[in-house]
Design a protein around this motif. Sequence first.
Motif, PDB file in Angstrom:
ATOM      1  N   TYR A  96       0.801  -1.223   0.000  1.00 37.74           N
ATOM      2  CA  TYR A  96       0.000   0.000   0.000  1.00 37.74           C
ATOM      3  C   TYR A  96       0.834   1.274   0.000  1.00 37.74           C
ATOM      4  O   TYR A  96       0.303   2.359  -0.264  1.00 37.74           O
ATOM      5  CB  TYR A  96      -1.018  -0.045   1.144  1.00 37.74           C
ATOM      6  N   SER A 104      -2.023   9.003  -4.680  1.00 40.75           N
ATOM      7  CA  SER A 104      -2.055  10.355  -4.128  1.00 40.75           C
ATOM      8  C   SER A 104      -1.525  11.353  -5.155  1.00 40.75           C
ATOM      9  O   SER A 104      -2.047  12.471  -5.283  1.00 40.75           O
ATOM     10  CB  SER A 104      -1.256  10.433  -2.824  1.00 40.75           C
ATOM     11  N   LEU A 190      -7.164  11.262   1.872  1.00 38.27           N
ATOM     12  CA  LEU A 190      -8.298  10.667   1.143  1.00 38.27           C
ATOM     13  C   LEU A 190      -7.961   9.275   0.620  1.00 38.27           C
ATOM     14  O   LEU A 190      -8.777   8.351   0.713  1.00 38.27           O
ATOM     15  CB  LEU A 190      -8.707  11.585  -0.019  1.00 38.27           C
ATOM     16  N   VAL A 191      -6.752   9.110   0.078  1.00 34.97           N
ATOM     17  CA  VAL A 191      -6.341   7.778  -0.397  1.00 34.97           C
ATOM     18  C   VAL A 191      -6.200   6.830   0.787  1.00 34.97           C
ATOM     19  O   VAL A 191      -6.562   5.651   0.701  1.00 34.97           O
ATOM     20  CB  VAL A 191      -5.031   7.865  -1.195  1.00 34.97           C
ATOM     21  N   TYR A 193      -7.964   6.851   3.582  1.00 35.78           N
ATOM     22  CA  TYR A 193      -9.307   6.400   3.947  1.00 35.78           C
ATOM     23  C   TYR A 193      -9.842   5.388   2.932  1.00 35.78           C
ATOM     24  O   TYR A 193     -10.499   4.407   3.307  1.00 35.78           O
ATOM     25  CB  TYR A 193     -10.267   7.582   4.049  1.00 35.78           C
ATOM     26  N   ALA A 194      -9.579   5.611   1.658  1.00 33.51           N
ATOM     27  CA  ALA A 194     -10.040   4.671   0.628  1.00 33.51           C
ATOM     28  C   ALA A 194      -9.429   3.285   0.845  1.00 33.51           C
ATOM     29  O   ALA A 194     -10.101   2.265   0.661  1.00 33.51           O
ATOM     30  CB  ALA A 194      -9.677   5.202  -0.760  1.00 33.51           C
ATOM     31  N   TRP A 197     -10.871   1.755   4.361  1.00 29.25           N
ATOM     32  CA  TRP A 197     -12.285   1.376   4.269  1.00 29.25           C
ATOM     33  C   TRP A 197     -12.536   0.301   3.215  1.00 29.25           C
ATOM     34  O   TRP A 197     -13.678  -0.075   2.963  1.00 29.25           O
ATOM     35  CB  TRP A 197     -13.136   2.598   3.954  1.00 29.25           C
ATOM     36  N   LEU A 199     -12.085   0.508  -0.073  1.00 25.34           N
ATOM     37  CA  LEU A 199     -12.437   0.983  -1.410  1.00 25.34           C
ATOM     38  C   LEU A 199     -11.305   0.704  -2.392  1.00 25.34           C
ATOM     39  O   LEU A 199     -11.535   0.519  -3.590  1.00 25.34           O
ATOM     40  CB  LEU A 199     -12.745   2.487  -1.377  1.00 25.34           C
ATOM     41  N   ILE A 200     -10.082   0.707  -1.891  1.00 22.55           N
ATOM     42  CA  ILE A 200      -8.916   0.270  -2.662  1.00 22.55           C
ATOM     43  C   ILE A 200      -8.337  -0.912  -1.899  1.00 22.55           C
ATOM     44  O   ILE A 200      -7.820  -0.751  -0.798  1.00 22.55           O
ATOM     45  CB  ILE A 200      -7.850   1.374  -2.785  1.00 22.55           C
TER      46      ILE A 200
END
Length: 269
Positions: A96, A104, A190-191, A193-194, A197, A199-200
Motif C-alpha cells: 500500500y 495520491s 483521502l487515499v 481512507y479509501a 475502508w 475501497l482500494i
Amino acid sequence: MGRPLFYDIIEKPATSCIVTICSLIWFVIQKKSIGYSQVGLSYDTAIEGHYWRMITSAFSHISVLHLVFNMSALWSLGVVEQLGHLGLGTAYYLHYTLVLVVFSGVLVIGIYHLLIARFKVDYFRRVTAVGYSCVVFGWMTILSVKQPSSKLDLFGLLSLPISFAPFESLIFTSIIVPQASFLGHLSGILVGYAISWGLIGGMNNYWALTMLGWIIVVFVFSLKKSGAYDFSFLEIESLTDASLPSVRFIGNGRTLQASAVPLSGVEVV
C-alpha cells in the motif's frame, strides 16, 4: 538504557529502507545542487508527459527540516510493520506504499485539473510539489482507522493520538509551514481512507509486483519521451497516427517492436 536502534531497524525493515532512500536522495540533491523544479511534480509537467516526476517528487525533499519532519513521522508510523496480527505487517506496508505514492500523486493532479479547468485558478498550473508527506498522511489515516489507540511521535518530543493525527497535522503544518501543500496532504488522507475502508483493496504480492513493473515501464518511457534522460537502447518513433508511437528496444542485434498508447512555486508535501 534505552532500546538499541538496531532492534527497531530489524522490526521495521521497509520503513528503514525508505528512510535511507529519502535521506540519500536528499544528500545527492544537495551535493549536485539539483533544483526542485527538476524533480518536482506540477500540473504543466504532468500534462507534458513527465510522469516520472510522480515518483521522483515523492522521494525528494526541499530542506533538511522538511526531510527530518517527514522521516520522523514515517519512522513512528512504521509500527504498521509490527501489526501483522491485525492484518497489516511488512508486506501490507510495501503493497500500500506503492498505492499511496501513485494514487495520491494522481489525485493531486486531478484536483489541480478541476481547479484550473472548472474554477480558472491558473496558479495551480505551475505549483511544484516535492516530498513524502502524501504517503505519511496516508499511513496516519490508515493507522487511525486500523489501530486508533496508537500514538504518533514526532522528533521524540511530541506525541499525538493517532485517531486525530491526520487532521491535526494537516492544520498544524499549514499554519507553521506556509509552503506546505494542503491539497497534497489532503490527497494522502483521502487515499488513506479509501484503503482503510476497503475501497482500494485486494493488493497481494502478484498485484504489487505487476504494479511495480508498470511503474518502472512508465517511469523509463516517460523519462525518454520527455527528454529528461537519454536511454541509448530505447527509441520511440511516431507512426502515421502521432498518438500511437512505436517502441523499439535496441541491443545485441535484436530488435523488439510494440505499439503503445502514449500515456512558480514550490509546495512541500
